[in-house]
Design a protein around this motif. Structure first.
Motif, short mmCIF file in Angstrom:
data_model
loop_
_atom_site.label_atom_id
_atom_site.label_comp_id
_atom_site.label_asym_id
_atom_site.label_seq_id
_atom_site.Cartn_x
_atom_site.Cartn_y
_atom_site.Cartn_z
N ALA A 1 -28.75 36.92 -70.46
CA ALA A 1 -28.52 35.61 -69.85
C ALA A 1 -28.33 35.72 -68.34
CB ALA A 1 -27.31 34.95 -70.49
N GLY A 2 -27.63 36.73 -67.87
CA GLY A 2 -27.38 36.91 -66.43
C GLY A 2 -28.34 37.88 -65.78
N GLY A 3 -29.45 38.16 -66.41
CA GLY A 3 -30.42 39.14 -65.91
C GLY A 3 -30.60 40.25 -66.92
N ALA A 4 -31.60 41.08 -66.70
CA ALA A 4 -31.87 42.18 -67.62
C ALA A 4 -30.67 43.11 -67.69
CB ALA A 4 -33.11 42.95 -67.18
N LYS A 5 -30.48 43.72 -68.85
CA LYS A 5 -29.39 44.66 -69.07
C LYS A 5 -29.98 45.99 -69.51
CE LYS A 5 -26.27 41.05 -70.71
NZ LYS A 5 -25.61 40.65 -69.58
N ALA A 6 -29.41 47.06 -69.00
CA ALA A 6 -29.83 48.40 -69.41
C ALA A 6 -28.70 49.04 -70.20
CB ALA A 6 -30.17 49.26 -68.19
N TRP A 7 -29.07 49.89 -71.11
CA TRP A 7 -28.11 50.67 -71.89
C TRP A 7 -28.55 52.12 -71.82
CZ3 TRP A 7 -23.47 49.60 -73.74
CH2 TRP A 7 -22.87 50.52 -74.62
N ILE A 8 -27.62 53.00 -71.45
CA ILE A 8 -27.91 54.43 -71.44
C ILE A 8 -27.57 54.96 -72.83
CG2 ILE A 8 -27.35 56.68 -70.46
CD1 ILE A 8 -26.54 55.21 -67.87
N TYR A 9 -28.59 55.33 -73.57
CA TYR A 9 -28.37 55.89 -74.90
C TYR A 9 -28.07 57.37 -74.85
CZ TYR A 9 -29.47 51.86 -77.78
OH TYR A 9 -29.43 50.65 -78.42
N ASP A 10 -28.64 58.06 -73.89
CA ASP A 10 -28.39 59.49 -73.79
C ASP A 10 -28.57 59.92 -72.34
OD1 ASP A 10 -27.73 62.06 -74.59
OD2 ASP A 10 -29.48 62.34 -75.87
N PHE A 11 -27.81 60.93 -71.98
CA PHE A 11 -27.80 61.44 -70.62
C PHE A 11 -27.32 62.87 -70.71
CE2 PHE A 11 -24.79 61.82 -66.88
CZ PHE A 11 -25.77 62.15 -65.96
N GLU A 12 -28.11 63.80 -70.21
CA GLU A 12 -27.74 65.21 -70.30
C GLU A 12 -28.07 65.92 -68.99
OE1 GLU A 12 -29.98 66.89 -73.51
OE2 GLU A 12 -29.11 65.55 -75.00
N VAL A 13 -27.24 66.88 -68.67
CA VAL A 13 -27.51 67.79 -67.56
C VAL A 13 -27.56 69.18 -68.17
CG1 VAL A 13 -26.67 68.72 -65.37
CG2 VAL A 13 -26.32 66.30 -65.91
N GLY A 14 -28.60 69.93 -67.87
CA GLY A 14 -28.73 71.29 -68.40
C GLY A 14 -27.49 72.12 -68.09
N GLU A 15 -27.12 72.95 -69.02
CA GLU A 15 -25.87 73.72 -68.89
C GLU A 15 -25.76 74.47 -67.57
OE1 GLU A 15 -23.45 77.05 -71.41
OE2 GLU A 15 -24.74 75.66 -72.51
N ARG A 16 -26.83 75.10 -67.15
CA ARG A 16 -26.75 75.89 -65.92
C ARG A 16 -26.72 75.03 -64.66
NH1 ARG A 16 -31.78 78.44 -63.51
NH2 ARG A 16 -33.44 76.96 -63.99
N PHE A 17 -26.92 73.70 -64.82
CA PHE A 17 -26.91 72.80 -63.66
C PHE A 17 -25.66 71.92 -63.62
CE2 PHE A 17 -31.38 73.65 -64.64
CZ PHE A 17 -31.78 74.19 -63.43
N GLN A 18 -24.78 72.07 -64.60
CA GLN A 18 -23.59 71.23 -64.66
C GLN A 18 -22.59 71.58 -63.56
OE1 GLN A 18 -22.12 71.50 -68.71
NE2 GLN A 18 -23.96 70.53 -69.52
N ARG A 19 -21.81 70.56 -63.21
CA ARG A 19 -20.74 70.69 -62.20
C ARG A 19 -21.28 71.03 -60.81
NH1 ARG A 19 -17.62 68.17 -65.29
NH2 ARG A 19 -16.51 69.22 -66.94
N ARG A 20 -22.52 70.56 -60.54
CA ARG A 20 -23.12 70.83 -59.24
C ARG A 20 -23.65 69.55 -58.59
NH1 ARG A 20 -27.05 75.68 -60.67
NH2 ARG A 20 -27.85 75.17 -58.61
N GLY A 21 -23.28 68.37 -59.17
CA GLY A 21 -23.68 67.10 -58.59
C GLY A 21 -24.97 66.53 -59.14
N TYR A 22 -25.62 67.25 -60.05
CA TYR A 22 -26.89 66.76 -60.59
C TYR A 22 -26.69 65.53 -61.48
CZ TYR A 22 -29.00 71.01 -58.78
OH TYR A 22 -29.43 72.01 -57.95
N GLY A 23 -25.61 65.50 -62.25
CA GLY A 23 -25.36 64.35 -63.12
C GLY A 23 -25.24 63.07 -62.31
N ARG A 24 -24.46 63.12 -61.27
CA ARG A 24 -24.30 61.96 -60.38
C ARG A 24 -25.65 61.56 -59.78
NH1 ARG A 24 -19.66 60.69 -58.65
NH2 ARG A 24 -18.83 62.79 -58.88
N ALA A 25 -26.43 62.54 -59.36
CA ALA A 25 -27.74 62.26 -58.75
C ALA A 25 -28.70 61.65 -59.77
CB ALA A 25 -28.32 63.54 -58.15
N ILE A 26 -28.66 62.12 -61.01
CA ILE A 26 -29.52 61.56 -62.06
C ILE A 26 -29.13 60.11 -62.30
CG2 ILE A 26 -30.11 61.65 -64.52
CD1 ILE A 26 -29.78 64.75 -64.29
N MET A 27 -27.85 59.85 -62.40
CA MET A 27 -27.40 58.47 -62.63
C MET A 27 -27.83 57.56 -61.49
SD MET A 27 -23.82 58.70 -64.61
CE MET A 27 -24.11 57.06 -65.21
N ARG A 28 -27.71 58.01 -60.27
CA ARG A 28 -28.10 57.18 -59.13
C ARG A 28 -29.61 56.95 -59.09
NH1 ARG A 28 -23.81 59.36 -54.54
NH2 ARG A 28 -21.97 58.50 -55.60
#
Length: 172
Positions: free
Chosen positions: A84-111
């Motif tokens: 009603a107020g515009g399209a809506k998105a739903w994130i069903y899954d989101f993963e960062v590879g183990e060797r890339f975690q805690r290095r800012g990649y998750g935040r960058a993927i989300m953005r």
């Protein structure tokens, strides 16, 4: 940090993703204490079949592999539907590879995903996070996600739902 690039998953990438996705989801459900492993595996299979009756070709589903240069660092799956107020998105899954975690990649993927959603006229993005996933919850809160519902439980003894008791009711 290098720039994240989202590319639509190929059929081969999707097949590899699906090999582990249902199992990972079942593991999270079991770890939440809601049901036994066997029941969680059945739930995961039912949920994926319902949401993705045509696999990655299901309407309104968007699967991305995230890259930095040639390195695949993670993935994200959006569903986009009219609202009603515009399209809506739903994130069903989101993963960062183990060797890339805690290095800012998750935040960058989300953005990067937010930019994709904006380009499709999306007004809001929602997601679910299991209560025990403190790292993900912190990331989502830092990125401006607000809590819209909370489920709580208090164990009183007796049978453990994860050991085979009836699964808890779900709210929609």
């Amino acid at each position: 940090m290098a720039e994240i690039r989202l590319e639509a998953m190929t059929e081969v990438q999707y097949a590899q993703y699906r090999e582990s996705a249902e199992e990972g989801y079942a593991k999270q459900v079991t770890e939440s204490g809601d049901m036994s492993w066997e029941d969680a595996v059945e739930k995961a299979s039912r949920d994926y079949a319902r949401i993705l009756p045509h696999g990655m070709q299901t309407d309104d589903q968007h699967f991305f592999q995230a890259y930095v240069g040639d390195d695949a660092v993670g993935m994200i799956w959006y569903s986009i539907t009219p609202g009603a107020g515009g399209a809506k998105a739903w994130i069903y899954d989101f993963e960062v590879g183990e060797r890339f975690q805690r290095r800012g990649y998750g935040r960058a993927i989300m953005r990067a995903g937010e930019e994709f959603c904006r380009s499709r006229g999306v007004a809001s993005i929602g997601l679910n996070v299991f209560g025990g996933n403190g790292g993900a919850r912190a990331l989502y809160e830092q990125e401006g996600y607000e809590t819209t519902a909370i489920q709580m439980r208090k164990h009183l003894g007796g049978p453990d739902p994860a050991a085979g008791a009836a699964p808890a009711e779900e709210s929609l």
